[in-house]
Design an enzyme around this catalytic site. Structure first.
Site, PDB file in Angstrom:
ATOM      1  N   SER A   1      89.521   1.180  33.340  1.00 35.74           N
ATOM      2  CA  SER A   1      88.815   1.574  32.179  1.00 35.74           C
ATOM      3  C   SER A   1      87.681   2.519  32.697  1.00 35.74           C
ATOM      4  O   SER A   1      86.843   1.904  33.672  1.00 35.74           O
ATOM      5  CB  SER A   1      88.170   0.336  31.432  1.00 35.74           C
TER       6      SER A   1
ATOM      7  N   MET B   1      83.002   3.575  21.837  1.00 35.71           N
ATOM      8  CA  MET B   1      82.193   2.512  21.113  1.00 35.71           C
ATOM      9  C   MET B   1      81.228   3.236  20.245  1.00 35.71           C
ATOM     10  O   MET B   1      80.559   4.223  20.679  1.00 35.71           O
ATOM     11  CB  MET B   1      81.405   1.548  22.215  1.00 35.71           C
TER      12      MET B   1
END
Ligand code: DX5
Ligand code: ZN
Length: 217
Positions: free
Chosen positions: A7, A36
């Protein structure tokens, strides 16, 4: 062999191209991109322009994890930006909008996945499972890298392994959050196909060694 998806949330964004090249050389299978919006999760990260830049700089498989509210509004844009796989949360949209988003991603010729937060039971995914290329089980509360793996998610991973084997054996099972060389074997035992790892890869100086340690643990 289990796939490893580092990630980039834990990468150095100032040198993102080099960071991705480093994990490509280190044997990573996917690049996991955590998006996000500050609404679905209490943090804001990166979005469509970064996916576009990544697409222009690497041929690696871009695994885009949308932690955003009402993802059906944006999935087409992420496909156009160059995502190979678009994963969004079952908690983030109405059932009819989730189905529409799944159809949109497929119509764009991309792979599609659904994710579940820790408190969401595996059964919630059953109505969608036959249409999915991937299921993502969160083993931390989404929003931040570097949290501790929630061991109580292991039965859910195993339950989804069984559900996938019965209903859609081609679907991959991905685990995300707190994966490191200690917790990776537990995920593999429970039936995971793809392991996301942020800090356990990007916070280590030797990324090839970090990826190997997770894969072979
Ligand atoms: C959390 C993200 C994860 C996270 C994983 O909301 O979805 O992908 O970056 O980071 P680690 O491996 O450090 O838990
Ligand atoms: Zn993620």
């Amino acid at each position: 062999m289990v796939k490893i998806a580092p990630s980039i949330l834990s990468a150095d964004f100032c040198r993102l191209g080099a960071e991705v090249e480093d994990i490509r050389r280190g044997g990573a299978d996917y690049v996991h991109v955590d998006v996000m919006d500050g609404i679905f999760v209490p943090n804001i990260s990166i979005g469509i322009p970064v996916v576009k830049s990544l697409r222009n700089s690497t041929d690696m498989f871009l695994d885009v994890h949308l932690m955003i509210d009402r993802p059906h509004r944006y999935v087409e844009e992420f496909c156009k930006a160059g995502a190979d796989l678009v994963v969004f949360h079952v908690e983030a949209d109405q059932p009819q909008d989730l189905l529409a988003a799944i159809a949109t991603v497929k119509a764009m010729g991309k792979k599609v996945g659904l994710s579940v937060k820790p408190k969401t039971p595996a059964e919630v995914l059953r109505p969608y499972l036959d249409q999915l290329d991937l299921v993502l089980v969160m083993t931390v509360e989404p929003g931040f890298g570097g949290q501790s793996f929630m061991h109580d998610m292991l039965p859910k991973i195993a339950a989804l392994r069984q559900m996938i084997d019965e209903m859609n054996p081609g679907c991959e099972l991905e685990v995300d959050g707190g994966v490191d060389p200690n917790t990776a074997p537990l995920c593999k035992q429970a039936g995971a196909d793809v392991l996301v790892a942020g800090s356990a890869v990007f916070k280590k100086p030797d990324r090839a060694e970090a990826i190997r340690a997770i894969r072979e643990s």
